[in-house]
Design a protein around this motif. Structure first.
Motif, PDB file in Angstrom:
ATOM      1  N   ASP A   2      -0.812  -6.292   5.547  1.00  0.00           N
ATOM      2  CA  ASP A   2      -0.176  -5.748   3.856  1.00  0.00           C
ATOM      3  C   ASP A   2       1.025  -7.033   3.085  1.00  0.00           C
ATOM      4  O   ASP A   2       0.585  -7.376   2.461  1.00  0.00           O
ATOM      5  CB  ASP A   2       0.240  -5.026   3.949  1.00  0.00           C
ATOM      6  N   GLN A   3       2.076  -6.919   4.290  1.00  0.00           N
ATOM      7  CA  GLN A   3       2.522  -8.202   4.041  1.00  0.00           C
ATOM      8  C   GLN A   3       2.110  -9.590   3.951  1.00  0.00           C
ATOM      9  O   GLN A   3       2.693 -10.147   2.003  1.00  0.00           O
ATOM     10  CB  GLN A   3       3.865  -8.334   5.302  1.00  0.00           C
TER      11      GLN A   3
ATOM     12  N   THR B  54       1.170  -1.339  -0.313  1.00  0.00           N
ATOM     13  CA  THR B  54      -0.074   0.004   0.039  1.00  0.00           C
ATOM     14  C   THR B  54       0.772   1.513  -0.022  1.00  0.00           C
ATOM     15  O   THR B  54       0.615   2.398  -0.700  1.00  0.00           O
ATOM     16  CB  THR B  54      -0.564  -0.366   1.485  1.00  0.00           C
ATOM     17  N   THR B  55       1.993   0.989   0.569  1.00  0.00           N
ATOM     18  CA  THR B  55       3.004   2.142   0.578  1.00  0.00           C
ATOM     19  C   THR B  55       3.822   2.865  -1.087  1.00  0.00           C
ATOM     20  O   THR B  55       3.811   3.890  -1.030  1.00  0.00           O
ATOM     21  CB  THR B  55       4.098   1.769   1.418  1.00  0.00           C
TER      22      THR B  55
ATOM     23  N   PRO C 236      -5.349  -0.157   0.162  1.00  0.00           N
ATOM     24  CA  PRO C 236      -4.989   0.301   1.664  1.00  0.00           C
ATOM     25  C   PRO C 236      -5.162  -0.861   2.609  1.00  0.00           C
ATOM     26  O   PRO C 236      -6.683  -0.934   3.079  1.00  0.00           O
ATOM     27  CB  PRO C 236      -5.661   2.020   1.678  1.00  0.00           C
ATOM     28  N   CYS C 237      -4.007  -0.270   3.650  1.00  0.00           N
ATOM     29  CA  CYS C 237      -4.620  -1.267   5.371  1.00  0.00           C
ATOM     30  C   CYS C 237      -3.525  -0.498   6.418  1.00  0.00           C
ATOM     31  O   CYS C 237      -2.011  -0.309   5.340  1.00  0.00           O
ATOM     32  CB  CYS C 237      -3.818  -2.884   5.250  1.00  0.00           C
ATOM     33  N   SER C 238      -3.865  -0.354   6.922  1.00  0.00           N
ATOM     34  CA  SER C 238      -3.325   0.415   7.881  1.00  0.00           C
ATOM     35  C   SER C 238      -2.249  -0.474   8.899  1.00  0.00           C
ATOM     36  O   SER C 238      -1.369  -0.220   9.520  1.00  0.00           O
ATOM     37  CB  SER C 238      -4.140   0.725   9.445  1.00  0.00           C
TER      38      SER C 238
END
Length: 345
Positions: free
Chosen positions: A111-112, A82-83, A104-106
């Motif tokens: 995410d990984q 997402t970065t 998108p994920c906080s």
């Protein structure tokens, strides 16, 4: 004369910041490992020109692999974090790479994991693709031999402390391995150089057992991990520093203000750790790695210079085991211990 821009990007600048503090500054460091890895795969017949190379990346490696594929006539498929920002997305598109970016994920741990799951799905659909496995395949160490040779020529290597983000283990681990395996002009081995290796980690990273400590800002992409990495040789590291986002921000700001080096957040963390190691070992020269430029961090880090802590107000907490870790900065002697099997799986 270089035949491709990637070859130029693979050569870092070695900058003396003071008598005993050096900065190894890359525009984008992972070009070094990606170029050498792809060349090795072609030379050994593991892949052929026109094949598709696949991997997951939070940013820097995506750009590096796309450049290496462009250089060698390969196709590139990236499952991106997402970065990944607009600037990188545009570059990847124009370089001919395919980018699948996660929603998108906080939670960067999630995410990984989602990226790895997607890699396996793609391989099931396209078994002819070659997964580069930047986090697990030792071929990513190969490119750093030439960088180690540069450092040795310029510094002599003896009495040298190398500081840098651990990440996948390839950059810092490879440099220490090649520098310690010093060779003469005939390439015959002789006494290894006195090289200490200091790894920098974010809180929350599982690699050296800090997953239980939460940094409210972010896990610093590129120097830590939420999943075990097979490329990290724990027994190469003498010392570890865990550095929070806010402390790394202070380092990045001071590095630009004091030395005019515009570099990323991991460089700020490395600079902070390197200054400390320089001050506690007066007989050693300390070199830290700046893995990329500061452009990706201009708004989130450098523009926040007004809230940066003065470096003289920062010092690490010395700890004896991971249960004592605490923000914003902790330091522990690792003493080249092997990995904890519970961490590495």
């Amino acid at each position: 004369m270089d035949q491709h821009i990637a070859e130029s990007l693979a050569r870092p600048a070695l900058i003396r910041l003071d008598d005993r503090l050096l900065c190894l500054r890359f525009e984008t460091m992972k070009v070094v490992s990606a170029l050498a890895a792809v060349r090795h795969l072609l030379d050994t017949g593991a892949v052929r020109r026109g094949d598709t190379l696949l991997d997951s990346s939070s940013g820097i490696y995506a750009h590096a692999l796309a450049l290496a594929c462009h250089r060698h006539g390969m196709r590139c498929h990236i499952v991106g974090s997402t970065t990944v920002d607009d600037t990188l997305r545009t570059q990847l598109t124009l370089l001919g790479a395919t980018l699948e970016q996660m929603e998108p994920c906080s939670d960067l741990k999630l995410d990984q994991k989602r990226r790895v799951q997607r890699i396996h799905q793609i391989l099931a659909e396209h078994p002819e693709y070659h997964w580069m496995r930047q986090y697990h395949d030792g071929i990513h160490y190969l490119g750093y031999r030439t960088v180690a040779d540069l450092i040795r020529r310029e510094t002599g290597a003896d009495g040298l402390t190398v500081v840098g983000g651990v990440g996948s283990g390839a950059s810092t681990g490879a440099l220490a391995r090649y520098l310690r395996r010093a060779t003469g002009a005939t390439r015959a081995p002789h006494r290894g150089a006195d090289v200490e290796l200091v790894g920098v980690q974010p809180y929350g990273s599982v690699t050296f057992g800090a997953e239980h400590v939460h940094d409210p800002e972010i896990i610093i992409a590129g120097i830590g991990s939420s999943i075990p990495f097979g490329n990290v040789a724990h027994e190469l590291y003498d010392t570890l520093h865990w550095i929070s986002f806010d402390a790394a921000l202070a380092g990045s700001v001071d590095l630009l203000r004091r030395h005019a080096v515009f570099a990323g957040l991991s460089a700020g963390a490395g600079y902070l750790a390197a200054r400390h190691e320089r001050d506690r070992s007066l007989e050693r020269t300390v070199l830290f790695i700046a893995a990329d430029t500061g452009h990706r961090y201009a708004e989130t880090v450098h523009a926040q210079h007004h809230r940066a802590t003065c470096l003289s107000d920062l010092a690490p907490r010395e700890v004896h085991d991971q249960s004592q870790l605490a923000l914003p900065w902790s330091r522990m002697c690792w003493n080249r211990a092997p990995a904890d099997p519970l961490v590495t799986g």
